[in-house]
Scaffold this active site. Structure first.
Site, mmCIF file in Angstrom:
data_model
loop_
_atom_site.group_PDB
_atom_site.id
_atom_site.type_symbol
_atom_site.label_atom_id
_atom_site.label_comp_id
_atom_site.label_asym_id
_atom_site.label_seq_id
_atom_site.Cartn_x
_atom_site.Cartn_y
_atom_site.Cartn_z
ATOM 1 N N TYR A 176 0.811 -1.231 0.000
ATOM 2 C CA TYR A 176 0.000 0.000 0.000
ATOM 3 C C TYR A 176 0.840 1.276 0.000
ATOM 4 C CZ TYR A 176 -3.449 -3.451 1.764
ATOM 5 O OH TYR A 176 -4.240 -4.556 1.961
ATOM 6 N N TYR B 180 -5.079 1.858 -0.120
ATOM 7 C CA TYR B 180 -5.942 0.679 -0.336
ATOM 8 C C TYR B 180 -7.346 0.942 0.220
ATOM 9 C CZ TYR B 180 -7.504 -4.151 0.959
ATOM 10 O OH TYR B 180 -8.195 -5.333 1.162
ATOM 11 N N ASP C 243 -1.358 2.219 10.792
ATOM 12 C CA ASP C 243 -2.040 0.969 11.133
ATOM 13 C C ASP C 243 -3.454 1.212 11.651
ATOM 14 O OD1 ASP C 243 -2.281 -1.745 11.374
ATOM 15 O OD2 ASP C 243 -0.683 -1.996 12.857
ATOM 16 N N LYS D 42 8.588 -11.196 13.953
ATOM 17 C CA LYS D 42 8.826 -9.741 14.025
ATOM 18 C C LYS D 42 7.559 -9.004 14.430
ATOM 19 C CE LYS D 42 12.563 -9.760 10.758
ATOM 20 N NZ LYS D 42 12.859 -9.914 9.335
ATOM 21 N N ARG E 97 -10.063 -3.811 15.446
ATOM 22 C CA ARG E 97 -11.118 -4.117 14.469
ATOM 23 C C ARG E 97 -12.094 -5.142 15.017
ATOM 24 N NH1 ARG E 97 -7.309 -5.548 9.368
ATOM 25 N NH2 ARG E 97 -6.706 -3.431 8.828
ATOM 26 N N GLU F 40 -10.822 -2.636 6.282
ATOM 27 C CA GLU F 40 -9.925 -1.468 6.350
ATOM 28 C C GLU F 40 -10.644 -0.168 5.999
ATOM 29 O OE1 GLU F 40 -5.975 -1.223 5.205
ATOM 30 O OE2 GLU F 40 -5.438 -3.182 5.995
HETATM 31 N N1 LIG Z 1 -8.172 -12.355 3.119
HETATM 32 C C1 LIG Z 1 -8.760 -11.423 3.853
HETATM 33 O O1 LIG Z 1 -8.860 -11.555 5.050
HETATM 34 C C2 LIG Z 1 -9.334 -10.193 3.224
HETATM 35 C C3 LIG Z 1 -9.663 -9.178 4.082
HETATM 36 C C4 LIG Z 1 -10.239 -8.031 3.588
HETATM 37 C C5 LIG Z 1 -10.511 -7.925 2.251
HETATM 38 N N2 LIG Z 1 -10.203 -8.927 1.421
HETATM 39 C C6 LIG Z 1 -10.520 -8.748 0.004
HETATM 40 O O2 LIG Z 1 -10.968 -9.979 -0.550
HETATM 41 C C7 LIG Z 1 -10.485 -10.121 -1.870
HETATM 42 C C8 LIG Z 1 -9.715 -11.426 -2.030
HETATM 43 O O3 LIG Z 1 -8.683 -11.469 -1.085
HETATM 44 P P1 LIG Z 1 -7.660 -12.692 -0.967
HETATM 45 O O4 LIG Z 1 -7.210 -12.713 0.422
HETATM 46 O O5 LIG Z 1 -8.238 -13.885 -1.569
HETATM 47 O O6 LIG Z 1 -6.460 -12.139 -1.857
HETATM 48 P P2 LIG Z 1 -5.535 -12.899 -2.923
HETATM 49 O O7 LIG Z 1 -4.441 -11.968 -3.281
HETATM 50 O O8 LIG Z 1 -5.183 -14.236 -2.425
HETATM 51 O O9 LIG Z 1 -6.514 -13.077 -4.169
HETATM 52 C C9 LIG Z 1 -6.752 -12.085 -5.133
HETATM 53 C C10 LIG Z 1 -6.692 -12.753 -6.500
HETATM 54 O O10 LIG Z 1 -7.022 -11.771 -7.485
HETATM 55 C C11 LIG Z 1 -6.181 -11.982 -8.604
HETATM 56 N N3 LIG Z 1 -6.078 -10.730 -9.356
HETATM 57 C C12 LIG Z 1 -5.585 -9.555 -8.910
HETATM 58 N N4 LIG Z 1 -5.611 -8.652 -9.896
HETATM 59 C C13 LIG Z 1 -6.133 -9.267 -10.993
HETATM 60 C C14 LIG Z 1 -6.391 -8.856 -12.313
HETATM 61 N N5 LIG Z 1 -6.109 -7.613 -12.709
HETATM 62 N N6 LIG Z 1 -6.932 -9.743 -13.167
HETATM 63 C C15 LIG Z 1 -7.196 -11.018 -12.778
HETATM 64 N N7 LIG Z 1 -6.974 -11.460 -11.532
HETATM 65 C C16 LIG Z 1 -6.434 -10.595 -10.649
HETATM 66 C C17 LIG Z 1 -4.831 -12.398 -8.010
HETATM 67 O O11 LIG Z 1 -4.045 -13.089 -8.960
HETATM 68 C C18 LIG Z 1 -5.278 -13.267 -6.837
HETATM 69 O O12 LIG Z 1 -5.320 -14.633 -7.197
HETATM 70 C C19 LIG Z 1 -9.683 -8.860 -2.160
HETATM 71 O O13 LIG Z 1 -10.502 -7.946 -2.835
HETATM 72 C C20 LIG Z 1 -9.318 -8.330 -0.798
HETATM 73 O O14 LIG Z 1 -9.147 -6.934 -0.809
HETATM 74 C C21 LIG Z 1 -9.585 -10.062 1.869
HETATM 75 O O1 LIG Z 2 -7.345 -9.024 6.456
HETATM 76 C C1 LIG Z 2 -8.053 -8.022 6.477
HETATM 77 O O2 LIG Z 2 -9.142 -7.987 6.997
HETATM 78 C C2 LIG Z 2 -7.562 -6.765 5.801
HETATM 79 O O3 LIG Z 2 -6.486 -6.329 6.557
HETATM 80 C C3 LIG Z 2 -5.189 -6.562 6.180
HETATM 81 O O4 LIG Z 2 -4.488 -5.615 6.913
HETATM 82 P P1 LIG Z 2 -3.748 -5.979 8.246
HETATM 83 O O5 LIG Z 2 -4.606 -6.723 9.199
HETATM 84 O O6 LIG Z 2 -3.118 -4.742 8.789
HETATM 85 O O7 LIG Z 2 -2.603 -6.888 7.640
HETATM 86 P P2 LIG Z 2 -1.670 -8.018 8.219
HETATM 87 O O8 LIG Z 2 -0.509 -8.130 7.302
HETATM 88 O O9 LIG Z 2 -2.442 -9.233 8.426
HETATM 89 O O10 LIG Z 2 -1.111 -7.391 9.594
HETATM 90 C C4 LIG Z 2 -1.787 -7.451 10.814
HETATM 91 C C5 LIG Z 2 -0.953 -6.762 11.871
HETATM 92 O O11 LIG Z 2 0.239 -7.517 12.091
HETATM 93 C C6 LIG Z 2 1.384 -6.676 12.018
HETATM 94 N N1 LIG Z 2 2.518 -7.512 11.522
HETATM 95 C C7 LIG Z 2 2.493 -8.034 10.280
HETATM 96 C C8 LIG Z 2 3.521 -8.865 9.837
HETATM 97 C C9 LIG Z 2 4.597 -9.152 10.701
HETATM 98 O O12 LIG Z 2 5.561 -9.898 10.373
HETATM 99 N N2 LIG Z 2 4.595 -8.601 11.933
HETATM 100 C C10 LIG Z 2 3.581 -7.798 12.378
HETATM 101 O O13 LIG Z 2 3.648 -7.315 13.518
HETATM 102 C C11 LIG Z 2 0.969 -5.516 11.145
HETATM 103 O O14 LIG Z 2 1.751 -4.383 11.378
HETATM 104 C C12 LIG Z 2 -0.478 -5.349 11.553
HETATM 105 O O15 LIG Z 2 -0.541 -4.579 12.719
HETATM 106 C C13 LIG Z 2 -4.949 -6.320 4.697
HETATM 107 O O16 LIG Z 2 -5.014 -4.946 4.409
HETATM 108 C C14 LIG Z 2 -5.975 -6.947 3.828
HETATM 109 O O17 LIG Z 2 -5.643 -8.238 3.446
HETATM 110 C C15 LIG Z 2 -7.352 -6.969 4.329
HETATM 111 O O18 LIG Z 2 -8.100 -6.019 3.603
#
Ligand SMILES: NC(=O)c1ccc[n+]([C@@H]2O[C@H](COP(=O)([O-])OP(=O)(O)OC[C@H]3O[C@@H](n4cnc5c(N)ncnc54)[C@H](O)[C@@H]3O)[C@@H](O)[C@H]2O)c1
Ligand SMILES: O=C(O)[C@H]1O[C@H](OP(=O)(O)OP(=O)(O)OC[C@H]2O[C@@H](n3ccc(=O)[nH]c3=O)[C@H](O)[C@@H]2O)[C@H](O)[C@@H](O)[C@@H]1O
Length: 440
Positions: A156, A236, A388, A302, A392, A192
């Site tokens: 981001y 983001y 950060d 970390k 949540r 977020e």
């Molecule tokens: N995992 C979470 O907890 C979480 C939390 C909050 C929001 N989200 C949202 O949910 C969605 C999916 O998240 P995820 O964790 O599965 O992420 P991810 O990165 O594993 O999956 C995203 C997929 O989208 C594909 N992609 C990205 N850009 C593309 C493009 N231009 N054309 C075709 N494919 C494309 C990537 O290749 C990837 O496979 C995202 O929109 C993310 O912002 C996820």
């Molecule tokens: O999962 C979600 O619901 C959303 O939040 C995530 O954001 P965040 O939770 O901040 O991302 P993480 O990488 O999972 O980090 C969580 C926390 O752990 C901390 N962290 C991360 C990695 C690490 O090695 N050590 C560490 O202390 C980060 O600073 C943060 O405070 C991501 O933005 C998205 O995938 C998603 O939209």
């Protein structure tokens, strides 16, 4: 039913068909897509028995039979997409047009051809940034689910342009095609969008800090509070907020049938990558994969800025149940924004590190390090412009009322099954990578 191929030929501008470079691949694509829609394998032809849910008629929450539909899933090859495809294939009769640049995480669903659901999932390798097939695929489906995004915090503030384009600009045609073609859309946003809590701005000794009104995040009343523009972490969240507003406005002005999902830290197997094994060595995934990587390599975990930030983690399988309810209950899900998280699984990042260390010791049989964690500054870990979310906690009123959904899995249990998967999948590869001599 009119022939799908004829409909698609009408839907896609004719110049595409006559362009020498694209005509061949587009025609074969149309043929394959057409076969997919018209000739599903008969149930009795399947070698593997279908699950109980498949053999009986599925009912929606209002007791009506659920009709099988075709879903255009964009980003199907990612973490959430892979679990959603798995669920749809094993427990429902729905078809999936799976769109992504990669398919490694859903390969087990695509091959071999003898899989019981072989005719119901079709992978299309495409980048939605520039691919003329997108509108045709959306038109072929009853519902589009958009998961595609750059969603790792390390990007981001270091790749803000790519982040904004991916989360806003690239999603625009998807919303437009759904709206113009009267197709239902489930769009994936994020928790977020809430940014920081009101609580974080209160004086440290204020009694109001104890009042949930100042920290529980509620879809229809909580404000979205981001840091200043130079805090590029919020690129983001801001892009996601604007696409939410656009989807909502398409609903209000043009009648788009939409649902917006705000995931709260969904975690489980197949999340992100392990640096140097199935992702870049210098890459920084989300916290689950960062900590898994440290545990697998026997390095201290970390803690960014002391690990004081708080998160609620929900097991991917619980969260996928919520998405399936949205898919199969459009009357209850349309027009809504849903928090999907587990308010009972709250920990600080430091507590998460401690729990993951304990669980991994149990899973791997290896003793924990003497100093299992180490503090790092956010500037050192993420670079300039990081900021950060402090806390949540999702309010669950709306999803409870509309879909009757509740998460089930405790943090310990979800870490236990996830770290068991991480250990089985990566421990050997890491061991080999660590004994390899490095090139001088
Ligand atoms: N995992 C979470 O907890 C979480 C939390 C909050 C929001 N989200 C949202 O949910 C969605 C999916 O998240 P995820 O964790 O599965 O992420 P991810 O990165 O594993 O999956 C995203 C997929 O989208 C594909 N992609 C990205 N850009 C593309 C493009 N231009 N054309 C075709 N494919 C494309 C990537 O290749 C990837 O496979 C995202 O929109 C993310 O912002 C996820
Ligand atoms: O999962 C979600 O619901 C959303 O939040 C995530 O954001 P965040 O939770 O901040 O991302 P993480 O990488 O999972 O980090 C969580 C926390 O752990 C901390 N962290 C991360 C990695 C690490 O090695 N050590 C560490 O202390 C980060 O600073 C943060 O405070 C991501 O933005 C998205 O995938 C998603 O939209």
């Amino acid at each position: 039913m009119p022939h799908i191929l004829t409909q698609l030929h009408k839907a896609i501008p004719s110049f595409i068909f006559f362009h020498p470079r694209v005509s061949l691949s587009l025609s074969s694509f149309l043929l394959a897509a057409n076969n997919f829609l018209l000739s599903p394998p008969a149930l009795e032809d399947r070698e593997t028995p279908v699950s109980f849910e498949m053999a009986t008629t599925r009912m929606d929450l209002d007791g009506r039979p659920i009709k099988p539909i075709t879903i255009c899933m964009i980003g199907a090859g990612g973490f959430i997409g892979s679990h959603l495809c798995e669920k749809l294939m094993s427990e429902t009769p729905h078809k999936v047009l799976a769109l992504d640049v990669y398919n490694d995480k859903i390969k087990h669903l695509l091959e071999p051809d003898s899989l019981p659901w072989a005719g119901r999932i079709q992978f299309h390798r495409l980048n939605i940034k520039h691919d003329s097939r997108l509108e045709g695929l959306i038109k072929m489906a009853d519902l589009t689910i958009n998961l595609a995004a750059i969603c790792t915090p390390a990007d981001y503030n270091t790749r803000p342009l790519d982040t904004i384009y991916s989360n806003f600009i690239d999603a625009l045609p998807v919303v437009k095609y759904c709206s113009e073609n009267n197709k239902r859309l489930i769009h994936f946003s994020t928790c977020e969008v809430y940014g920081k809590t009101i609580q974080s701005f209160l004086p440290k000794d204020s009694p109001l800090r104890q009042d949930p009104a100042y920290y529980v995040l509620k879809e229809d009343t909580s404000p979205c509070i981001f840091g200043s523009i130079e805090k590029q972490r919020w690129s983001y969240a801001c892009a996601k907020q604007l696409i939410e507003r656009l989807v909502y406005a398409e609903g209000a002005e043009n009648g788009l049938e939409f649902t917006i999902v705000r995931p709260f830290n969904w975690i489980g197997p197949r999340m992100d990558f392990i640096p140097g094994i199935d992702g870049p060595s210098e890459g920084v995934p989300r916290v689950l994969a960062c900590f898994s990587n440290n545990l697998l390599r026997r390095e201290p975990l970390k803690l960014v800025d002391g690990g004081q930030s708080q998160r609620t983690f929900v097991y991917i399988k619980d969260a996928i149940d919520a998405v399936l309810l949205m898919i199969e209950n459009p009357d209850r899900a349309n027009g809504h924004i849903f928090n999907v998280g587990n308010p009972n699984n709250e920990v600080t990042v430091r507590q998460l590190a401690e729990m993951m260390t304990k669980v991994y010791t149990k899973v791997s049989g290896e003793p924990a390090l003497e100093s299992p964690t180490i503090d790092v500054s956010s500037k050192e870990f993420y670079g300039e412009g990081y900021d950060d979310s402090d806390k949540r906690i999702p309010d669950m009123t709306i999803i409870n009322k509309q879909l009757g959904w509740n998460p089930k899995t405790s943090l310990w249990d979800l870490l236990d099954s996830t770290l068991t998967y991480q250990h089985r999948t990566y421990a050997e590869a890491i061991r080999k990578a660590m004994v390899k001599p490095t090139a001088s």
